[in-house]
Scaffold this motif. Structure first.
Motif, mmCIF file in Angstrom:
data_model
loop_
_atom_site.group_PDB
_atom_site.id
_atom_site.type_symbol
_atom_site.label_atom_id
_atom_site.label_comp_id
_atom_site.label_asym_id
_atom_site.label_seq_id
_atom_site.Cartn_x
_atom_site.Cartn_y
_atom_site.Cartn_z
ATOM 1 N N LEU A 150 -44.298 -9.141 43.599
ATOM 2 C CA LEU A 150 -43.614 -8.243 44.524
ATOM 3 C C LEU A 150 -43.678 -8.836 45.932
ATOM 4 O O LEU A 150 -44.759 -9.194 46.417
ATOM 5 C CB LEU A 150 -44.260 -6.864 44.506
ATOM 6 N N ILE A 151 -42.513 -8.966 46.554
ATOM 7 C CA ILE A 151 -42.437 -9.437 47.930
ATOM 8 C C ILE A 151 -42.306 -8.230 48.841
ATOM 9 O O ILE A 151 -41.436 -7.376 48.639
ATOM 10 C CB ILE A 151 -41.246 -10.390 48.130
ATOM 11 N N GLU A 152 -43.187 -8.181 49.831
ATOM 12 C CA GLU A 152 -43.187 -7.070 50.778
ATOM 13 C C GLU A 152 -43.141 -7.612 52.196
ATOM 14 O O GLU A 152 -43.612 -8.718 52.476
ATOM 15 C CB GLU A 152 -44.439 -6.214 50.574
ATOM 16 N N LYS A 153 -42.566 -6.826 53.091
ATOM 17 C CA LYS A 153 -42.519 -7.184 54.506
ATOM 18 C C LYS A 153 -42.723 -5.922 55.320
ATOM 19 O O LYS A 153 -41.947 -4.979 55.235
ATOM 20 C CB LYS A 153 -41.175 -7.840 54.852
ATOM 21 N N ASP A 154 -43.791 -5.912 56.112
ATOM 22 C CA ASP A 154 -44.117 -4.749 56.935
ATOM 23 C C ASP A 154 -44.939 -5.208 58.125
ATOM 24 O O ASP A 154 -44.927 -6.403 58.469
ATOM 25 C CB ASP A 154 -44.852 -3.694 56.100
ATOM 26 N N GLU A 155 -45.659 -4.283 58.748
ATOM 27 C CA GLU A 155 -46.444 -4.649 59.931
ATOM 28 C C GLU A 155 -47.542 -5.663 59.616
ATOM 29 O O GLU A 155 -48.040 -6.354 60.509
ATOM 30 C CB GLU A 155 -47.055 -3.389 60.574
ATOM 31 N N PRO A 191 -39.333 -3.457 49.248
ATOM 32 C CA PRO A 191 -39.945 -4.538 48.481
ATOM 33 C C PRO A 191 -38.981 -5.050 47.417
ATOM 34 O O PRO A 191 -38.019 -4.350 47.059
ATOM 35 C CB PRO A 191 -41.160 -3.871 47.843
ATOM 36 N N LEU A 192 -39.261 -6.256 46.905
ATOM 37 C CA LEU A 192 -38.339 -6.860 45.938
ATOM 38 C C LEU A 192 -39.084 -7.815 45.014
ATOM 39 O O LEU A 192 -39.970 -8.548 45.457
ATOM 40 C CB LEU A 192 -37.219 -7.599 46.669
ATOM 41 N N VAL A 193 -38.702 -7.796 43.750
ATOM 42 C CA VAL A 193 -39.194 -8.772 42.782
ATOM 43 C C VAL A 193 -38.256 -9.978 42.828
ATOM 44 O O VAL A 193 -37.048 -9.820 42.639
ATOM 45 C CB VAL A 193 -39.227 -8.186 41.356
ATOM 46 N N PRO A 194 -38.772 -11.194 43.094
ATOM 47 C CA PRO A 194 -37.906 -12.369 43.121
ATOM 48 C C PRO A 194 -37.563 -12.839 41.716
ATOM 49 O O PRO A 194 -38.024 -12.267 40.727
ATOM 50 C CB PRO A 194 -38.760 -13.403 43.863
ATOM 51 N N GLY A 195 -36.772 -13.905 41.649
ATOM 52 C CA GLY A 195 -36.420 -14.482 40.351
ATOM 53 C C GLY A 195 -34.947 -14.326 40.052
ATOM 54 O O GLY A 195 -34.501 -13.252 39.641
#
Length: 327
Positions: free
Chosen positions: A6-11, A59-63
């Motif tokens: 899981l790719i996450e981006k936050d503070e 969030p996002l699952v790559p692939g």
């Protein structure tokens, strides 16, 4: 619950982690797939490492690839138990992708798994191999046949390049493979390359027109390499361009196109129409020597995908990486 990256981006920043994910978090879609295998492509490496803004929703699952079996479906073309493959369509960028044990998708994005391949073999091919086949088809459509002369493949030790070399060689073309890794010469020759060239010959600024040499080419690099390939392509030859490993720029002139009638054919695998996808996968079943896949491929477990993604971006990975999401 299922395991996934899981790719996450936050503070706290941008991060990719392997974790247990609740089924309820899966995005909308009319087909749910139990994934068995995925891959690591260059784009996946960029997504996982954050080296380029590939991921546009969190969030996002790559692939960008997956192979598996349909669990549930309300799509008219698929039922539970069907073996399927997915490549592209923004999966792994704007929609959850294949580096997880489960995926929920739009059934229009799927194609049936060809009976010639196991799921692992289909992912050894993956977007890279499917793109390579689209490039070969583009050369053929523009009249590049084996009797016309030598065909060049740049970035030949990478995923697209490796499969392109293998396909072209099986089809009877004389293939010149370009790589920046001289230690891979024997590997490329085992795939069918007749000649192995140093990428340094193509990577620096060159003349608007060079000596005519190539009947056609598959370019995965872009920038000066693509410009030099076009400049040295024979009269009415074709260059299929599908990658940007060397940069997005194209420091070229119009000379090859207006003086030699060279065709620069762009090849996109992400939004490619379904008919072309089906043709490419059918062609792969006949035009790719499946025994070559073992030479091209390394298989890893889901827990290794993040570390290998960093090596992929650093140019330390040869050929294709298959991810067994259940290992």
């Amino acid at each position: 619950m299922f395991k996934g990256i899981l790719i996450e981006k936050d503070e706290q920043g941008y991060r990719a982690t392997l974790k247990d994910i609740d089924d309820a978090a899966l995005p909308d879609g009319n087909v749910t797939v139990r994934v068995s295998h995925s891959t690591l492509n260059y784009k996946d490496g960029l997504a996982i490492t954050g080296k380029s803004p590939v991921v546009r929703k969190f969030p996002l699952v790559p692939g960008i690839d997956l192979a598996g079996v349909v669990e549930t479906s309300s799509h008219p073309d698929y039922k539970a138990g069907d073996a399927v493959v997915l490549n592209g369509w923004g999966v792994g960028e704007t929609h959850w992708g294949g580096l997880a044990q489960r995926a929920r998708l739009n059934g229009d994005w799927l194609v049936p798994l060809p009976s010639a391949f196991t799921p692992a073999q289909a992912m050894a091919i993956g977007t890279a191999g499917y793109t390579a086949m689209l490039c070969v088809m583009a050369l053929e459509r523009h009249g590049v046949t084996p009797d016309k002369g030598e065909v060049l493949v740049t970035g030949a030790a990478g995923g697209v390049g490796s499969v392109a070399v293998a396909i072209l060689a099986k089809l009877g073309y004389q293939v010149a493979a370009v790589t920046g890794r001289p230690q891979e010469a024997a590997y490329l020759q085992s795939l069918g390359a007749a000649t192995v060239l140093d990428r340094a010959e193509f990577a620096s600024p060159g003349k608007p027109l060079a000596k005519e040499h190539w009947a056609g080419a598959v370019d995965t690099v872009g920038s000066h390499t693509l410009a030099n390939v076009c400049a040295s392509t024979k009269y009415r030859g074709t260059v299929a361009a599908c990658g940007l490993a060397g940069g997005m720029d194209l420091p070229a002139t119009v000379a090859p196109f207006i003086l030699r009638g060279v065709t620069l054919a762009g090849v996109d695998s992400v939004m490619c129409p379904r008919a072309d996808r089906l043709e490419a996968w059918q062609r792969l079943a006949g035009d790719l020597d499946v025994s070559k896949l073992d030479l091209i491929t390394q298989q890893i477990g889901l827990s290794d995908a993040i570390s290998i993604a960093h090596k992929l971006i650093e140019g330390q990975v040869r050929g294709r990486v298959v991810v067994d999401v259940n290992a």
